[in-house]
Design an enzyme around this catalytic site. Structure first.
Site, PDB file in Angstrom:
ATOM      1  N   CYS A 295       0.820  -1.220   0.000  1.00 55.49           N
ATOM      2  CA  CYS A 295       0.000   0.000   0.000  1.00 55.49           C
ATOM      3  C   CYS A 295       0.848   1.262   0.000  1.00 55.49           C
ATOM      4  O   CYS A 295       0.312   2.361  -0.115  1.00 55.49           O
ATOM      5  CB  CYS A 295      -0.941   0.008   1.196  1.00 55.49           C
ATOM      6  SG  CYS A 295      -2.046  -1.407   1.230  1.00 55.49           S
TER       7      CYS A 295
ATOM      8  N   LYS B 292      -9.570   7.294   3.627  1.00 53.20           N
ATOM      9  CA  LYS B 292     -10.921   6.915   4.065  1.00 53.20           C
ATOM     10  C   LYS B 292     -11.999   7.594   3.224  1.00 53.20           C
ATOM     11  O   LYS B 292     -12.964   6.945   2.819  1.00 53.20           O
ATOM     12  CB  LYS B 292     -11.099   7.291   5.541  1.00 53.20           C
ATOM     13  CG  LYS B 292     -12.513   7.108   6.070  1.00 53.20           C
ATOM     14  CD  LYS B 292     -12.844   5.635   6.242  1.00 53.20           C
ATOM     15  CE  LYS B 292     -14.338   5.391   6.290  1.00 53.20           C
ATOM     16  NZ  LYS B 292     -14.937   5.284   4.945  1.00 53.20           N
TER      17      LYS B 292
ATOM     18  N   HIS C  19      -9.026   4.825  -1.480  1.00 54.25           N
ATOM     19  CA  HIS C  19      -7.718   4.198  -1.308  1.00 54.25           C
ATOM     20  C   HIS C  19      -7.454   3.198  -2.439  1.00 54.25           C
ATOM     21  O   HIS C  19      -7.532   1.997  -2.254  1.00 54.25           O
ATOM     22  CB  HIS C  19      -7.689   3.510   0.068  1.00 54.25           C
ATOM     23  CG  HIS C  19      -6.394   2.834   0.409  1.00 54.25           C
ATOM     24  ND1 HIS C  19      -5.175   3.218  -0.095  1.00 54.25           N
ATOM     25  CD2 HIS C  19      -6.127   1.783   1.238  1.00 54.25           C
ATOM     26  CE1 HIS C  19      -4.225   2.433   0.406  1.00 54.25           C
ATOM     27  NE2 HIS C  19      -4.770   1.551   1.205  1.00 54.25           N
TER      28      HIS C  19
END
Lengths: 386, 137
Positions: A87, A331, A335
């Protein structure tokens, strides 16, 4: 090392782009960032393209994204390859481009973060995301990416006495900012009551603790001081740092200290000469509310176990001591995993240019961004100065 | 999980086999090429007792491909002081609490590999002695 400047930044809206694939999303962001820098593919000299992406192989069946996107964006025969750091891939791609320019090897480098998550079904996507964890000793035992975050959150609640409600300010703040960002996936504010009513996806994690599945691409153009032109509005990369920690959660001495996040933040502060008190806003890796809390603590914005107390006092909201996720964060904006780290840099660039519109942090001059992969097994931290 | 990978992992999966460092006596799981404490390379196989307590836990309701939910996963702190990540079995999420004594059992991890075989490995269940004592009381 030479100074590195951001001279172009652009993004596609974040969402479910059913009609667009990797090449369309990537080329759109790259070409828009070049246009923002006043450069034109095929005409101006651009030395390299670094592609931040996590799931191309696992979800899209497409690797070799360097060639794919160089071709799609009209940049052939440019040097181009993929940077993968789970990520944190989007942050790592920016760092790779920054290192290329800082070393003097290249004068103009482009970093694009891209993810196309909606090309598959949910259990295959879950397996792809779980590949950021320890394949032999976590993913092979059925640990989903969300479940690993839930292990962190449960332990944090146990040690600090925090309730689920105490995590709400992060989600409420992110949605409030996303509602004012035209590129965000979620344009609706949420309340604490909405947060508490949301269904649990991996108890104690509820759906409003978690960032959504989505598609998107963001790109920045970096250059050396010699390549700056009069029409640029340069933002300086004051520091770029990365660090690692154990791939598995079980191997960490203190589960609730994200060692890679802390180490990369310390390196970034040391290199930039700035400290937590000098930061005007922080683009955090708020993939889950627990990761937001742990990132804040790792970066020195709160002592261990104290981030939620500071959040309760409004410290991390708009107008607080360190505004957080000012354009919606992972959020609220969304994402697209390997792209999020680049979105952070694009949004921070807009803030430092004074071009963040309704989300503008007044007088913002110094920004911190932190992109975290694999529950803290890798972190990339940048300090930007306008 | 493909067969070569499964074969390579059978010692830790079947016997919770890690290592003890000959230089500093530290134990570790999973096995590594050097000691995590002192970086020594003289490592002997060490079979953990399999007893420990729940350090943290979560319920998986949206499992990755190859798994059927819901099930409970946990970080277990073994009595030797090492943590291991695993599924819990013979217990529901509502009954689990941090500190619960658990013991290792061998269970089916995945229904079917890509070639039809079953993957077995460690899971943890509540300690039987404790469960029996609870029933008696």
């Amino acid at each position: 090392m030479k100074d590195v400047f951001i001279i172009g930044a652009a993004q596609t809206p974040v969402g479910e782009h059913w009609g667009l694939g990797l090449r369309e999303l990537g080329a759109t962001a790259i070409r828009a960032a070049l246009a923002d820098a006043g450069l034109e593919a095929g005409t101006d000299r651009i030395d390299a393209l670094f592609v931040g992406n996590m799931l191309g192989g696992a979800v899209n069946g497409q690797e070799n994204l360097g060639a794919l996107l160089a071709d799609a964006a009209g940049l052939l025969p440019i040097e181009a390859w993929k940077v993968e750091a789970a990520c944190a891939s989007g942050g790592a791609a920016v760092r790779a481009a920054a290192l290329a320019v800082a070393s003097g090897a290249q004068d103009v480098a482009v970093a694009v973060g891209i993810e196309k998550m909606t090309d598959t079904v949910s259990d295959r996507l879950a397996a792809g995301l779980a590949s950021a964890s320890d394949g032999d000793f976590e993913a092979s035992h059925g640990l989903s990416f969300t479940a690993l975050s839930a292990l962190l959150m449960r332990r944090y609640m146990h040690e600090t006495g925090a309730s689920r409600e105490d995590f709400a300010p992060f989600a409420v703040n992110a949605h409030a900012s996303a509602a004012k960002n035209a590129n965000a996936m979620f344009r609706e504010p949420i309340s604490v009551e909405d947060f508490l009513r949301s269904p649990l996806v991996a108890a104690p994690i509820g759906i409003l603790d978690a960032a959504p599945v989505c598609d998107g691409a963001a790109a920045v153009v970096l250059c050396s001081r010699e390549a700056l032109a009069a029409h640029h509005r340069p933002i300086r990369i004051a520091a770029s740092a990365a660090a690692t920690d154990t791939i598995g959660l079980a191997g960490r001495g203190d589960l609730l200290t994200l060692g890679a996040a802390r180490s990369s933040a310390e390196k970034a502060f040391a290199a930039s000469g700035f400290g937590p008190k000098d930061i005007h806003f922080f683009e955090a890796h708020d993939a889950f509310t627990i990761i937001t809390a742990l990132s804040l603590e790792a970066c020195g914005f709160a002592p261990r176990g104290e981030a939620l107390k500071r959040a309760a006092h409004g410290c991390f909201a708009v107008g607080g001591c360190v505004p957080l996720s000012t354009c919606g964060g992972l959020k609220g904006r969304g994402h697209p995993v390997g792209a999020s780290g680049t979105y952070q840099i694009v949004e921070a660039t807009a803030q430092l240019r004074g071009a963040a519109g309704a989300n503008q942090v007044p007088g913002a001059r110094v920004a911190l961004t932190q992109s975290i992969g694999g529950h803290g097994s890798i972190a990339v931290t940048h300090v930007l100065e306008g | 999980m493909d067969l070569p990978r499964y074969h390579r992992l059978t010692a830790p999966y079947y016997r919770l086999e890690g290592q003890r460092c000959a230089a500093c006596d530290a134990v570790q799981f999973p096995p590594r090429t050097s000691c995590g404490a002192c970086r020594g390379a003289d490592l002997k196989p060490y079979r953990f007792s399999g007893r420990g307590t729940v350090y943290s836990f979560a319920e998986v309701s949206q499992p990755p491909r190859g798994f059927v939910g819901p099930y409970v996963v946990a970080l277990v702190e073994l009595e030797e002081g090492v943590r291991v990540t695993a599924q819990l079995t013979d217990i529901s999420a509502e009954e689990v609490e941090i500190g619960l004594p658990v013991e290792m059992v061998t269970r089916r991890l995945q229904e079917k590999g890509p070639h039809g075989y079953l993957v077995y490995g460690y899971k943890f269940r509540p300690c039987l002695e404790r469960s029996a004592a609870r029933r008696a009381s």
